[in-house]
Design a protein around this motif. Structure first.
Motif, PDB file in Angstrom:
ATOM      1  N   ASP A 130       0.747  -1.214  -0.190  1.00 53.46           N
ATOM      2  CA  ASP A 130       0.057  -0.184  -0.050  1.00 53.46           C
ATOM      3  C   ASP A 130       0.891   1.384  -0.167  1.00 53.46           C
ATOM      4  OD1 ASP A 130      -2.498  -1.186   0.138  1.00 53.46           O
ATOM      5  OD2 ASP A 130      -2.361  -1.608   2.383  1.00 53.46           O
ATOM      6  N   ILE A 131       2.155   1.036   0.280  1.00 54.58           N
ATOM      7  CA  ILE A 131       3.009   2.275   0.289  1.00 54.58           C
ATOM      8  C   ILE A 131       3.075   3.068  -0.910  1.00 54.58           C
ATOM      9  CG2 ILE A 131       5.347   2.993   1.060  1.00 54.58           C
ATOM     10  CD1 ILE A 131       5.443   0.627   3.207  1.00 54.58           C
ATOM     11  N   GLU A 132       2.885   4.248  -1.098  1.00 51.27           N
ATOM     12  CA  GLU A 132       2.837   4.755  -2.339  1.00 51.27           C
ATOM     13  C   GLU A 132       4.212   5.833  -2.533  1.00 51.27           C
ATOM     14  OE1 GLU A 132       0.851   4.949  -4.964  1.00 51.27           O
ATOM     15  OE2 GLU A 132      -0.783   3.784  -4.302  1.00 51.27           O
ATOM     16  N   HIS A 133       4.688   6.381  -1.178  1.00 50.73           N
ATOM     17  CA  HIS A 133       5.752   7.074  -1.014  1.00 50.73           C
ATOM     18  C   HIS A 133       6.660   6.533  -0.138  1.00 50.73           C
ATOM     19  CE1 HIS A 133       3.628  10.001  -3.798  1.00 50.73           C
ATOM     20  NE2 HIS A 133       2.837   9.732  -2.819  1.00 50.73           N
ATOM     21  N   LEU A 134       7.991   6.369  -0.378  1.00 44.75           N
ATOM     22  CA  LEU A 134       8.901   6.044   0.359  1.00 44.75           C
ATOM     23  C   LEU A 134      10.387   7.253   0.612  1.00 44.75           C
ATOM     24  CD1 LEU A 134      10.457   3.970   2.472  1.00 44.75           C
ATOM     25  CD2 LEU A 134      11.531   2.770   0.529  1.00 44.75           C
ATOM     26  N   VAL A 135      10.081   7.648   1.718  1.00 41.30           N
ATOM     27  CA  VAL A 135      10.948   8.813   2.160  1.00 41.30           C
ATOM     28  C   VAL A 135      11.996   8.477   2.863  1.00 41.30           C
ATOM     29  CG1 VAL A 135      11.146  11.183   2.731  1.00 41.30           C
ATOM     30  CG2 VAL A 135       8.982  10.136   1.637  1.00 41.30           C
ATOM     31  N   LEU A 136      13.368   8.699   2.586  1.00 41.93           N
ATOM     32  CA  LEU A 136      14.487   8.238   3.424  1.00 41.93           C
ATOM     33  C   LEU A 136      15.134   9.369   4.202  1.00 41.93           C
ATOM     34  CD1 LEU A 136      15.627   5.625   1.057  1.00 41.93           C
ATOM     35  CD2 LEU A 136      14.554   5.495   3.212  1.00 41.93           C
ATOM     36  N   THR A 137      15.598   9.612   5.142  1.00 41.99           N
ATOM     37  CA  THR A 137      16.442  10.915   6.067  1.00 41.99           C
ATOM     38  C   THR A 137      17.710  10.760   5.563  1.00 41.99           C
ATOM     39  OG1 THR A 137      16.555   9.723   8.133  1.00 41.99           O
ATOM     40  CG2 THR A 137      14.328  10.955   7.896  1.00 41.99           C
ATOM     41  N   HIS A 138      18.343   9.425   5.770  1.00 39.88           N
ATOM     42  CA  HIS A 138      19.771   9.269   5.562  1.00 39.88           C
ATOM     43  C   HIS A 138      20.125   7.870   5.428  1.00 39.88           C
ATOM     44  CE1 HIS A 138      19.211   8.625  10.017  1.00 39.88           C
ATOM     45  NE2 HIS A 138      20.580   7.854  10.038  1.00 39.88           N
TER      46      HIS A 138
END
Length: 324
Positions: free
Chosen positions: A67-75
């Motif tokens: 279901d995840i549409e956007h995967l955002v990574l901090t570092h």
């Protein structure tokens, strides 16, 4: 996976071997679910690439990995990118990462190893300990770009305005703990939320690692202060960090972390004044019985900062930098 998606922040914790015993990622529910960070890799004995806690926590919130549409990574530290592959295997999310990671991951591992060996040797690390630091740096680079293949990243983020589907906000460059680190201020469900990665954490101040023993170690403390300065003008309603529980103590923890950075520098300067001349000697005192190598990067960076600001002096003696 479900018919009606709730707009809420769902926290997924993974156990780790260092305090406070967990690392967390966060799912912002809604019509286009956003996952901020991706936990630590699954244990080798697991048959599936996704950590069972990851899947079960999402299931309790009525979401699945697909279901995840956007995967955002901090570092790009291992405990924040470990489940990227599992998310990609389950679906087709848009993947976002700090832009400077792309250049870092194109670095030849041998070139990194050479720089780390030179810097670590000049810092006074010798023998097997020196070999271990070089090996660790090379293995970290190779592992992290395997966990986060650059070709899998759809959008390389720079500081400034950002949007992940219907959710928009601001990316803030917050180096010091890690040189590429971005924190994300997002407007969500009527609030401003800070997804801070390994900054502004309630349990403790993040260790100054920056780029380890690569050449950026000389700038690491200044970078850590800069990160706090960049965050200070913002006033999020809540902070969701990679370690520790969500909190509403943004300003208080910024002040605490700034104070603790100064205290670390004072402690390093005090040890030099007491006659501890080399980085390993200072790090061993700071470690207080723990393994000194875990203090090496921060101690190297602290000594470099004190040297640059005139609080200590250094000279190379037989290839090793000594401080007074």
């Amino acid at each position: 996976m479900h018919n009606q998606r709730t707009q809420s922040v769902h926290r997924v914790e993974f156990p780790v071997d260092w305090p406070p015993g967990h690392v967390a990622c966060h799912l912002l529910g809604g019509e286009e679910p956003v996952l901020v960070d991706a936990g630590i890799p699954a244990a080798p004995e697991q048959e599936t690439p996704a950590d069972e806690r990851f899947e079960s926590t999402l299931e309790r919130a009525e979401y699945g990995l697909g279901d995840i549409e956007h995967l955002v990574l901090t570092h790009p530290h291992v405990d924040h990118i470990g489940q990227v592959g599992a998310v990609l295997d389950a679906g087709d999310p848009t993947v976002y990462a700090p832009a400077s990671v792309r250049e870092r991951f194109t670095r030849a591992a041998t070139a990194l190893g050479e720089r780390v060996r030179e810097n670590a040797a000049a810092a006074g690390i010798t023998g097997d300990a020196l070999d271990n630091e070089v090996e660790s740096a090379v293995e970290s680079l190779e592992r992290n770009r395997r966990l986060l293949p650059p070709d899998a990243v759809d959008e390389w983020l720079t500081p400034g305005e950002i949007s992940f589907g219907p959710i928009s906000g601001t990316a803030v460059h917050t180096p010091g703990h890690q040189a590429d680190h971005l924190a994300y201020l997002l407007g969500y469900d009527g609030e401003t939320l800070l997804f801070s990665g390994d900054t502004v954490m309630e349990p403790f101040r993040a260790v100054v690692i920056h780029d380890g023993m690569d050449d950026g170690y000389t700038e690491a403390f200044e970078a850590a202060f800069t990160a706090l300065d960049r965050l200070e003008p913002h006033d999020p309603d809540r902070v969701f960090s990679g370690h520790g529980k969500p909190h509403e103590q943004f300003g208080e923890i910024l002040d605490r972390d700034r104070s603790r950075l100064h205290k670390r520098l004072d402690a390093i300067e005090g040890l030099v004044d007491d006659g501890f001349e080399t980085m390993p000697a200072v790090a061993a005192e700071l470690a207080r019985g723990r393994k000194p190598r875990y203090m090496y990067a921060e101690t190297m960076s602290g000594l470099a900062h004190l040297d640059q600001t005139g609080r200590v002096e250094s000279e190379l003696v037989d290839g090793v930098r000594r401080y007074a």
